[in-house]
Design a protein around this motif. Structure first.
Motif, PDB file in Angstrom:
ATOM      1  N   ALA A 387      -3.942  -2.481  -8.916  1.00  0.00           N
ATOM      2  CA  ALA A 387      -3.829  -2.628  -7.540  1.00  0.00           C
ATOM      3  C   ALA A 387      -2.528  -2.088  -6.624  1.00  0.00           C
ATOM      4  CB  ALA A 387      -3.856  -4.126  -6.450  1.00  0.00           C
ATOM      5  N   HIS A 388      -2.737  -1.395  -5.548  1.00  0.00           N
ATOM      6  CA  HIS A 388      -1.461  -0.581  -4.493  1.00  0.00           C
ATOM      7  C   HIS A 388      -0.732  -1.650  -4.687  1.00  0.00           C
ATOM      8  CE1 HIS A 388      -4.329   3.123  -3.221  1.00  0.00           C
ATOM      9  NE2 HIS A 388      -3.506   3.032  -4.050  1.00  0.00           N
ATOM     10  N   THR A 389       0.748  -1.371  -4.111  1.00  0.00           N
ATOM     11  CA  THR A 389       1.441  -2.210  -3.870  1.00  0.00           C
ATOM     12  C   THR A 389       1.206  -2.552  -2.554  1.00  0.00           C
ATOM     13  OG1 THR A 389       2.904  -0.156  -5.290  1.00  0.00           O
ATOM     14  CG2 THR A 389       3.821  -2.185  -3.636  1.00  0.00           C
ATOM     15  N   SER A 390       0.375  -1.932  -1.829  1.00  0.00           N
ATOM     16  CA  SER A 390       0.576  -2.920  -0.360  1.00  0.00           C
ATOM     17  C   SER A 390      -0.620  -3.757  -0.129  1.00  0.00           C
ATOM     18  CB  SER A 390       0.312  -1.957   0.391  1.00  0.00           C
ATOM     19  OG  SER A 390      -0.310  -0.669  -0.046  1.00  0.00           O
ATOM     20  N   VAL A 391      -1.760  -3.911  -0.986  1.00  0.00           N
ATOM     21  CA  VAL A 391      -2.291  -5.080  -0.881  1.00  0.00           C
ATOM     22  C   VAL A 391      -1.848  -6.308  -0.506  1.00  0.00           C
ATOM     23  CG1 VAL A 391      -3.783  -3.890  -2.605  1.00  0.00           C
ATOM     24  CG2 VAL A 391      -2.219  -5.587  -3.165  1.00  0.00           C
ATOM     25  N   GLN A 392      -3.235  -6.914  -0.216  1.00  0.00           N
ATOM     26  CA  GLN A 392      -2.847  -7.998   0.342  1.00  0.00           C
ATOM     27  C   GLN A 392      -2.736  -9.179  -0.590  1.00  0.00           C
ATOM     28  OE1 GLN A 392      -5.343  -8.705   4.210  1.00  0.00           O
ATOM     29  NE2 GLN A 392      -5.928  -7.232   4.954  1.00  0.00           N
ATOM     30  N   ARG A 393      -2.293  -9.831   0.133  1.00  0.00           N
ATOM     31  CA  ARG A 393      -1.528 -11.410  -0.710  1.00  0.00           C
ATOM     32  C   ARG A 393      -2.530 -12.264  -0.844  1.00  0.00           C
ATOM     33  NH1 ARG A 393       1.806  -8.445  -4.712  1.00  0.00           N
ATOM     34  NH2 ARG A 393       2.331  -6.760  -3.274  1.00  0.00           N
ATOM     35  N   THR A 394      -3.368 -12.342   0.308  1.00  0.00           N
ATOM     36  CA  THR A 394      -4.120 -13.848   0.501  1.00  0.00           C
ATOM     37  C   THR A 394      -5.416 -13.161   0.381  1.00  0.00           C
ATOM     38  OG1 THR A 394      -4.328 -12.969   3.100  1.00  0.00           O
ATOM     39  CG2 THR A 394      -2.752 -14.386   2.869  1.00  0.00           C
ATOM     40  N   SER A 395      -6.267 -14.568   0.407  1.00  0.00           N
ATOM     41  CA  SER A 395      -7.708 -14.389  -0.298  1.00  0.00           C
ATOM     42  C   SER A 395      -8.312 -14.286   0.941  1.00  0.00           C
ATOM     43  CB  SER A 395      -8.016 -15.900  -1.292  1.00  0.00           C
ATOM     44  OG  SER A 395      -7.573 -16.874   0.156  1.00  0.00           O
ATOM     45  N   GLY A 396      -9.447 -14.256   0.619  1.00  0.00           N
ATOM     46  CA  GLY A 396     -10.752 -14.060   1.728  1.00  0.00           C
ATOM     47  C   GLY A 396     -10.853 -12.933   2.079  1.00  0.00           C
ATOM     48  N   ASN A 403      -9.973  -1.884  -0.009  1.00  0.00           N
ATOM     49  CA  ASN A 403      -8.921  -2.299  -0.289  1.00  0.00           C
ATOM     50  C   ASN A 403      -7.438  -1.789  -1.581  1.00  0.00           C
ATOM     51  OD1 ASN A 403      -9.711  -3.830   1.879  1.00  0.00           O
ATOM     52  ND2 ASN A 403     -11.457  -5.241   0.909  1.00  0.00           N
ATOM     53  N   GLY A 404      -7.851  -1.086  -1.961  1.00  0.00           N
ATOM     54  CA  GLY A 404      -6.520  -0.562  -3.240  1.00  0.00           C
ATOM     55  C   GLY A 404      -6.692  -1.456  -4.706  1.00  0.00           C
ATOM     56  N   PHE A 405      -7.957  -1.696  -4.663  1.00  0.00           N
ATOM     57  CA  PHE A 405      -7.920  -2.463  -5.819  1.00  0.00           C
ATOM     58  C   PHE A 405      -9.440  -1.273  -6.799  1.00  0.00           C
ATOM     59  CE2 PHE A 405      -6.084  -6.675  -5.245  1.00  0.00           C
ATOM     60  CZ  PHE A 405      -6.201  -6.962  -4.169  1.00  0.00           C
ATOM     61  N   TRP A 406      -7.849  -1.497  -7.890  1.00  0.00           N
ATOM     62  CA  TRP A 406      -9.708  -1.006  -9.221  1.00  0.00           C
ATOM     63  C   TRP A 406      -9.232  -1.954 -10.482  1.00  0.00           C
ATOM     64  CZ3 TRP A 406      -7.276   1.899  -5.743  1.00  0.00           C
ATOM     65  CH2 TRP A 406      -7.464   3.341  -5.393  1.00  0.00           C
ATOM     66  N   VAL A 458     -13.867   2.718 -13.095  1.00  0.00           N
ATOM     67  CA  VAL A 458     -13.774   2.665 -11.288  1.00  0.00           C
ATOM     68  C   VAL A 458     -12.434   3.826 -11.063  1.00  0.00           C
ATOM     69  CG1 VAL A 458     -13.235   1.822  -9.052  1.00  0.00           C
ATOM     70  CG2 VAL A 458     -13.542   0.208 -11.748  1.00  0.00           C
ATOM     71  N   SER A 459     -13.652   5.259  -9.809  1.00  0.00           N
ATOM     72  CA  SER A 459     -12.827   5.790  -9.661  1.00  0.00           C
ATOM     73  C   SER A 459     -12.239   5.927  -8.305  1.00  0.00           C
ATOM     74  CB  SER A 459     -13.659   7.266  -9.927  1.00  0.00           C
ATOM     75  OG  SER A 459     -14.020   7.196 -10.898  1.00  0.00           O
ATOM     76  N   GLY A 460     -11.103   7.077  -7.944  1.00  0.00           N
ATOM     77  CA  GLY A 460     -10.909   6.770  -6.280  1.00  0.00           C
ATOM     78  C   GLY A 460     -10.240   7.847  -6.057  1.00  0.00           C
ATOM     79  N   LYS A 461      -9.060   7.551  -5.170  1.00  0.00           N
ATOM     80  CA  LYS A 461      -7.743   8.461  -5.222  1.00  0.00           C
ATOM     81  C   LYS A 461      -6.896   7.318  -5.375  1.00  0.00           C
ATOM     82  CE  LYS A 461      -5.113  11.901  -2.529  1.00  0.00           C
ATOM     83  NZ  LYS A 461      -5.979  12.513  -1.826  1.00  0.00           N
ATOM     84  N   THR A 463      -2.851   6.552  -3.739  1.00  0.00           N
ATOM     85  CA  THR A 463      -1.796   6.801  -2.717  1.00  0.00           C
ATOM     86  C   THR A 463      -0.495   6.305  -2.519  1.00  0.00           C
ATOM     87  OG1 THR A 463      -2.973   5.632  -0.913  1.00  0.00           O
ATOM     88  CG2 THR A 463      -3.617   7.593  -1.048  1.00  0.00           C
ATOM     89  N   GLU A 464      -0.425   5.581  -3.787  1.00  0.00           N
ATOM     90  CA  GLU A 464       0.977   5.094  -3.876  1.00  0.00           C
ATOM     91  C   GLU A 464       0.838   4.343  -5.063  1.00  0.00           C
ATOM     92  OE1 GLU A 464      -1.001   2.399  -0.514  1.00  0.00           O
ATOM     93  OE2 GLU A 464       0.628   0.609  -2.058  1.00  0.00           O
ATOM     94  N   LYS A 465       2.305   3.647  -5.528  1.00  0.00           N
ATOM     95  CA  LYS A 465       2.288   3.252  -6.788  1.00  0.00           C
ATOM     96  C   LYS A 465       1.184   2.114  -7.130  1.00  0.00           C
ATOM     97  CE  LYS A 465       6.363   1.806  -9.633  1.00  0.00           C
ATOM     98  NZ  LYS A 465       7.875   1.580  -9.510  1.00  0.00           N
ATOM     99  N   VAL A 466       1.008   2.195  -8.244  1.00  0.00           N
ATOM    100  CA  VAL A 466       0.180   0.929  -8.920  1.00  0.00           C
ATOM    101  C   VAL A 466       0.300  -0.435  -9.982  1.00  0.00           C
ATOM    102  CG1 VAL A 466      -2.133   2.442  -7.974  1.00  0.00           C
ATOM    103  CG2 VAL A 466      -0.929   2.575 -10.361  1.00  0.00           C
ATOM    104  N   TYR A 467       0.011  -1.538  -9.764  1.00  0.00           N
ATOM    105  CA  TYR A 467       0.681  -2.059 -11.400  1.00  0.00           C
ATOM    106  C   TYR A 467      -0.955  -2.945 -11.270  1.00  0.00           C
ATOM    107  CZ  TYR A 467       5.167  -2.278  -8.719  1.00  0.00           C
ATOM    108  OH  TYR A 467       6.256  -1.631  -7.937  1.00  0.00           O
ATOM    109  N   PRO A 468      -0.938  -3.104 -12.114  1.00  0.00           N
ATOM    110  CA  PRO A 468      -1.923  -3.860 -12.976  1.00  0.00           C
ATOM    111  C   PRO A 468      -2.343  -4.760 -12.759  1.00  0.00           C
ATOM    112  CG  PRO A 468      -0.048  -2.690 -15.313  1.00  0.00           C
ATOM    113  CD  PRO A 468       0.436  -3.630 -13.487  1.00  0.00           C
TER     114      PRO A 468
END
Length: 474
Positions: A387-396, A403-406, A458-461, A463-468
């Motif tokens: 997931a991207h560093t900036s992904v939302q941390r809330t559910s829904g 939304n930044g998830f591979w 899963v393929s995309g691009k 744009t920022e740091k990602v974390y498992p």
């Protein structure tokens, strides 16, 4: 790329006659005539095929006569340009036919004016007629000057567009060169790594087989010596048995008791000492011992060669209140009842957690062991990926690329696992998923780690740091 207009010719007046000439876009800069069998060079300039080929014959290295850029020997035909040249030739032929008459088809007089409203040549009688009475009419030189200015503006825009396209083409050529260079470098590294691994395996095989034969020979000698000694003792015992059975039929009791005392004396038999028996047993087990040593040696070499392997720990500060991170090594998580945890902006509100280690370049690989406690239905929606560093941390919201998830659901992995095996996952207890991240390619691939079989990508691009990323959903 050049853009051409169908009206690629202009008109001038001289001595009462109209002369038609093409715009410079349709001219060959070598012969200065209308293009004949037009071809395109690498720098997007056009020439007559015969002209450019003759020009290159005089040069040590092919270059463009117009911009002097170095070119390859490849000449491309452009159907659009060829059509434009042909259209011009046909238009000029029709115009020349009209010029031979140069008379108004209505009044039979010389065409000396241009009607801007109807955009056509007219004679003086046409100008004075009711049809053109309120129209804007110019003499031919003024009309030609006005239309030439308009055409020059269009030509300038065309040239600007051509320059932009040339720059864009050069940018993509640079990217292509970089891509091919990176691919060759990666290919070289892969071949070098596996060449080293094959060399290591060949050397280890030879070394282990040599040692195995030495141990086999030593063990064989000991066991054969022992077998020889045991055979001799067995022969001795068999002779004793025959003598005893013979004396059992002795009728003379005095003789019998004399022999009985001899037979009742203990018969000496060789028996291996504990240390000797232990050594013999070790000889028998030597193959198992060497087989057990092979994986550790190979694993040691793989650890040196395959440096993309990532060692991950879970970040407690991102763990949702219902996700518990193992306190000892932080390498395992379980879903638990909601707990009281410190507030943190990076913490997910439920089900999810990130690894402490993030990536912003390169390729990385890690493995995730998934344990099945009761049934597969309770974990089939669990997600693995990054997931991207900036992904939302809330559910829904959905966990997808937008939304930044591979990510990949465990259910997809389970289906693939069970198609390749007779055993059901639910009866196995656990299975391992390999996750391969290529940051530059923007891909995350998932593998059946036991057989290294590809499952999903899963393929995309990025744009920022990602974390498992890990999300346990029941």
């Amino acid at each position: 790329m050049r853009v051409f207009s169908v009206c690629a010719f202009t008109t001038t007046m001289a001595s009462g006659m109209d002369y038609f000439r093409p715009s410079e876009e349709l001219l060959c800069s070598v012969c200065l005539e209308v293009l004949e069998d037009p071809v395109e060079t690498d720098c997007s300039h056009y020439f007559c095929r015969a002209c450019i080929e003759d020009y290159w014959k005089q040069k040590d290295q092919p270059n463009c006569p117009e911009c002097r850029a170095i070119c390859s020997n490849t000449l491309r035909k452009n159907r659009f340009v060829s059509n434009m040249v042909e259209s011009f030739r046909q238009a000029r032929a029709r115009a020349l036919e009209q010029l031979e008459e140069a008379l108004c088809t209505i009044h039979g007089r010389k065409l000396e004016r241009f009607c801007l409203t109807d955009r056509q040549l007219i004679c003086l009688d046409c100008r004075d007629s009711r049809k053109h009475q309120r129209h804007e009419v110019l003499i031919l030189p003024e009309a030609a000057k006005e239309f030439k200015a308009e055409l020059r503006i269009s030509l300038s825009e065309i040239k600007g567009g051509r320059e932009k396209q040339i720059q864009e083409k050069r940018r993509y050529e640079t990217l292509l060169t970089k891509l091919q260079s990176s691919a060759r470098d990666a290919e070289r590294k892969i071949k070098d790594s596996y060449r080293k691994l094959r060399t290591f395996l060949d050397e280890e095989e030879a070394s282990l087989l040599k040692k195995l034969k030495e141990d086999e020979a030593a063990g064989t000698k000991k066991l054969e010596e022992k077998l020889q000694k045991l055979s001799e003792e067995i022969d001795l015992l068999e002779r004793k048995i025959v003598e005893v059975e013979k004396d059992l039929s002795q009728q003379d009791h005095v003789t019998f008791f004399q022999l009985f005392c001899i037979y009742m004396q203990p018969i000496e038999q060789s028996e291996a000492e504990p240390t000797e028996r232990k050594g013999l047993d070790g000889s028998v087990k030597l193959v198992t011992g060497w087989l057990g040593e092979i994986p550790s040696r190979v694993d040691s070499q793989q650890e040196e060669l395959l440096r993309v392997l990532a060692v991950l720990t879970f970040d407690e500060n991102t763990a949702a209140p219902n996700i518990e991170v193992a306190s000892d090594d932080k390498k395992s998580i379980t879903r638990s009842p909601r707990r009281e945890v410190p507030d943190a902006p990076q913490r997910f509100d439920r089900d999810a957690v990130l690894a402490t280690e993030g990536f912003s370049a390169g390729v990385h690989y890690w493995e995730v062991e998934v344990k099945v406690f009761r049934s597969m239905d309770e974990i089939k929606n669990t997600l693995l990926g990054v997931a991207h560093t900036s992904v939302q941390r809330t559910s829904g919201f959905s966990r997808d690329l937008k939304n930044g998830f591979w990510v990949c659901p465990i259910g997809v992995v389970i289906d693939s696992w069970q198609r390749k095996r007779k055993q059901k996952v639910s009866k196995r207890g656990n299975f391992t998923v390999g996750v391969y991240l290529s940051y530059e390619e923007g891909t995350v691939s998932f593998y059946d780690a036991e057989v290294m079989s590809h499952i999903h990508t899963v393929s995309g691009k990025f744009t920022e740091k990602v974390y498992p990323y890990f999300q346990i959903i029941d």
